[in-house]
Design a protein around this motif. Structure first.
Motif, PDB file in Angstrom:
ATOM      1  N   SER A  50      30.090 -16.990  19.135  1.00 55.11           N
ATOM      2  CA  SER A  50      28.789 -16.946  19.810  1.00 55.11           C
ATOM      3  C   SER A  50      28.899 -16.792  21.327  1.00 55.11           C
ATOM      4  CB  SER A  50      27.970 -18.207  19.477  1.00 55.11           C
ATOM      5  OG  SER A  50      27.752 -18.301  18.083  1.00 55.11           O
ATOM      6  N   VAL A  51      29.891 -16.017  21.782  1.00 58.08           N
ATOM      7  CA  VAL A  51      30.025 -15.711  23.200  1.00 58.08           C
ATOM      8  C   VAL A  51      29.038 -14.604  23.551  1.00 58.08           C
ATOM      9  CG1 VAL A  51      31.569 -14.794  24.994  1.00 58.08           C
ATOM     10  CG2 VAL A  51      32.448 -16.391  23.273  1.00 58.08           C
ATOM     11  N   GLU A  52      28.311 -14.750  24.647  1.00 57.50           N
ATOM     12  CA  GLU A  52      27.345 -13.740  25.081  1.00 57.50           C
ATOM     13  C   GLU A  52      28.075 -12.435  25.398  1.00 57.50           C
ATOM     14  OE1 GLU A  52      24.454 -11.516  25.797  1.00 57.50           O
ATOM     15  OE2 GLU A  52      23.887 -13.602  25.423  1.00 57.50           O
ATOM     16  N   LEU A  53      27.638 -11.321  24.796  1.00 57.00           N
ATOM     17  CA  LEU A  53      28.309 -10.033  24.980  1.00 57.00           C
ATOM     18  C   LEU A  53      27.752  -9.221  26.149  1.00 57.00           C
ATOM     19  CD1 LEU A  53      28.732  -8.796  21.285  1.00 57.00           C
ATOM     20  CD2 LEU A  53      30.305 -10.150  22.678  1.00 57.00           C
ATOM     21  N   HIS A  54      26.605  -9.604  26.689  1.00 60.46           N
ATOM     22  CA  HIS A  54      25.971  -8.867  27.787  1.00 60.46           C
ATOM     23  C   HIS A  54      25.891  -7.374  27.436  1.00 60.46           C
ATOM     24  CE1 HIS A  54      26.255 -12.509  30.150  1.00 60.46           C
ATOM     25  NE2 HIS A  54      27.536 -12.566  29.881  1.00 60.46           N
ATOM     26  N   PHE A  55      25.409  -7.121  26.221  1.00 51.43           N
ATOM     27  CA  PHE A  55      25.438  -5.771  25.667  1.00 51.43           C
ATOM     28  C   PHE A  55      24.528  -4.820  26.445  1.00 51.43           C
ATOM     29  CE2 PHE A  55      24.500  -2.671  22.163  1.00 51.43           C
ATOM     30  CZ  PHE A  55      25.794  -2.196  22.042  1.00 51.43           C
ATOM     31  N   VAL A  56      23.368  -5.304  26.880  1.00 48.05           N
ATOM     32  CA  VAL A  56      22.432  -4.447  27.621  1.00 48.05           C
ATOM     33  C   VAL A  56      23.065  -3.998  28.940  1.00 48.05           C
ATOM     34  CG1 VAL A  56      20.194  -4.334  28.756  1.00 48.05           C
ATOM     35  CG2 VAL A  56      20.408  -5.502  26.556  1.00 48.05           C
ATOM     36  N   THR A  57      23.721  -4.940  29.635  1.00 41.21           N
ATOM     37  CA  THR A  57      24.395  -4.593  30.884  1.00 41.21           C
ATOM     38  C   THR A  57      25.516  -3.597  30.622  1.00 41.21           C
ATOM     39  OG1 THR A  57      23.892  -6.742  31.868  1.00 41.21           O
ATOM     40  CG2 THR A  57      25.715  -5.504  32.825  1.00 41.21           C
ATOM     41  N   ALA A  58      26.281  -3.814  29.551  1.00 42.02           N
ATOM     42  CA  ALA A  58      27.377  -2.888  29.205  1.00 42.02           C
ATOM     43  C   ALA A  58      26.835  -1.488  28.962  1.00 42.02           C
ATOM     44  CB  ALA A  58      28.112  -3.403  27.976  1.00 42.02           C
ATOM     45  N   LEU A  59      25.717  -1.389  28.222  1.00 40.81           N
ATOM     46  CA  LEU A  59      25.132  -0.072  27.955  1.00 40.81           C
ATOM     47  C   LEU A  59      24.637   0.580  29.243  1.00 40.81           C
ATOM     48  CD1 LEU A  59      23.057  -0.646  24.662  1.00 40.81           C
ATOM     49  CD2 LEU A  59      25.270   0.503  24.922  1.00 40.81           C
ATOM     50  N   ALA A  60      24.041  -0.224  30.126  1.00 38.87           N
ATOM     51  CA  ALA A  60      23.518   0.313  31.385  1.00 38.87           C
ATOM     52  C   ALA A  60      24.644   0.851  32.268  1.00 38.87           C
ATOM     53  CB  ALA A  60      22.737  -0.768  32.132  1.00 38.87           C
ATOM     54  N   LEU A  61      25.841   0.270  32.143  1.00 39.75           N
ATOM     55  CA  LEU A  61      26.977   0.680  32.973  1.00 39.75           C
ATOM     56  C   LEU A  61      27.784   1.825  32.377  1.00 39.75           C
ATOM     57  CD1 LEU A  61      28.235  -2.826  34.178  1.00 39.75           C
ATOM     58  CD2 LEU A  61      27.404  -0.967  35.651  1.00 39.75           C
TER      59      LEU A  61
END
Length: 248
Positions: free
Chosen positions: A189-200
């Motif tokens: 359950s570690v936060e993946l920060h997926f939205v930020t990854a996609l934005a970058l």
């Protein structure tokens, strides 16, 4: 949701991800090793950056390999994975459970080591089977902890994989290691920060394309390129160690 950075921090983060994309395809390895120490100046938490780097590695290595799987040394990849994957799994659990300060010290210290040997035109090399296995085990553990174990494993792969197949074989290895890491993050359950990854991704894509175009030139001037980036990496890592909140 996107990370809450100032405009200046966002610009710096964008430039860092252009750099990591360039290094990843220009050298075939080292995007995390040369980018993570810079990212930790923005935020000291490795668990913020590593899922983002992992998402990018999966995306770009998969994109590069989509038409190049025929150019992979599958036999050596399978045999070497026996020494890489188990310590990598141990390293991932260490990353999640160790104090952030310890992980930062580890990352900056291993990056400082890389920077110094590259700056001095030294290479990590071995001519013995036992030393190869040791480097693969160490590289797997470092990769599991911080995704910066590539130079240790590349030293072995360069001796055992044909140069024409090296980059594509390494990309498959990175894909496997990052898949294990990201799966562990999800399970814990570690936060993946997926939205930020996609934005970058579009930002990193600029460096990715530039690296593809510069790959041949970099390989022809490999020592000079590593000397310059080694010096920069050593300085950044030393300053990073100084910037940490050391206990009194």
């Amino acid at each position: 949701m996107l990370l809450d950075f100032s405009l200046f921090q966002t610009l710096i983060v964008g430039l860092i991800f252009v750099w990591t994309g360039f290094v990843r395809t220009g050298l075939g390895f080292g995007g995390a090793a040369l980018g993570l120490p810079l990212m930790l100046f923005i935020d000291h938490d490795p668990l913020l950056w590593l899922p983002i780097i992992g998402t990018h590695l999966l995306f770009f290595s998969g994109l590069t390999l989509s038409k190049r799987l025929h150019n992979v040394d599958w036999a050596y990849l399978r045999s070497s994975s026996l020494y890489i994957i188990p310590p990598a799994i141990v390293g991932v659990f260490g990353l999640v459970n160790l104090p952030t300060l310890w992980v930062n010290i580890f990352i900056y210290s291993i990056s400082l080591f890389y920077g110094i040997i590259w700056m001095l035109n030294r290479t990590i090399a071995s001519n013995q089977s036992w030393a190869d296995k040791l480097l693969l085990i160490l590289g797997g553990y470092v990769a599991g902890t911080s995704l910066t174990g590539a130079p240790l494993m590349v030293a072995v792969y360069m001796r055992n994989v044909a140069k024409a197949k090296l980059r594509d074989t390494l990309f498959v290895l990175w894909f496997v290691l990052v898949t294990i890491k990201m799966s562990t993050f999800i399970a814990l359950s570690v936060e993946l920060h997926f939205v930020t990854a996609l934005a970058l991704i579009p930002v990193a894509a600029i460096g990715h394309v530039l690296g593809l175009k510069a790959h041949d030139a970099i390989m022809r001037n490999d020592r000079l390129f590593k000397r310059w980036i080694g010096g920069g990496l050593a300085i950044v890592s030393f300053l990073g160690l100084l910037s940490l909140d050391w206990p009194n």
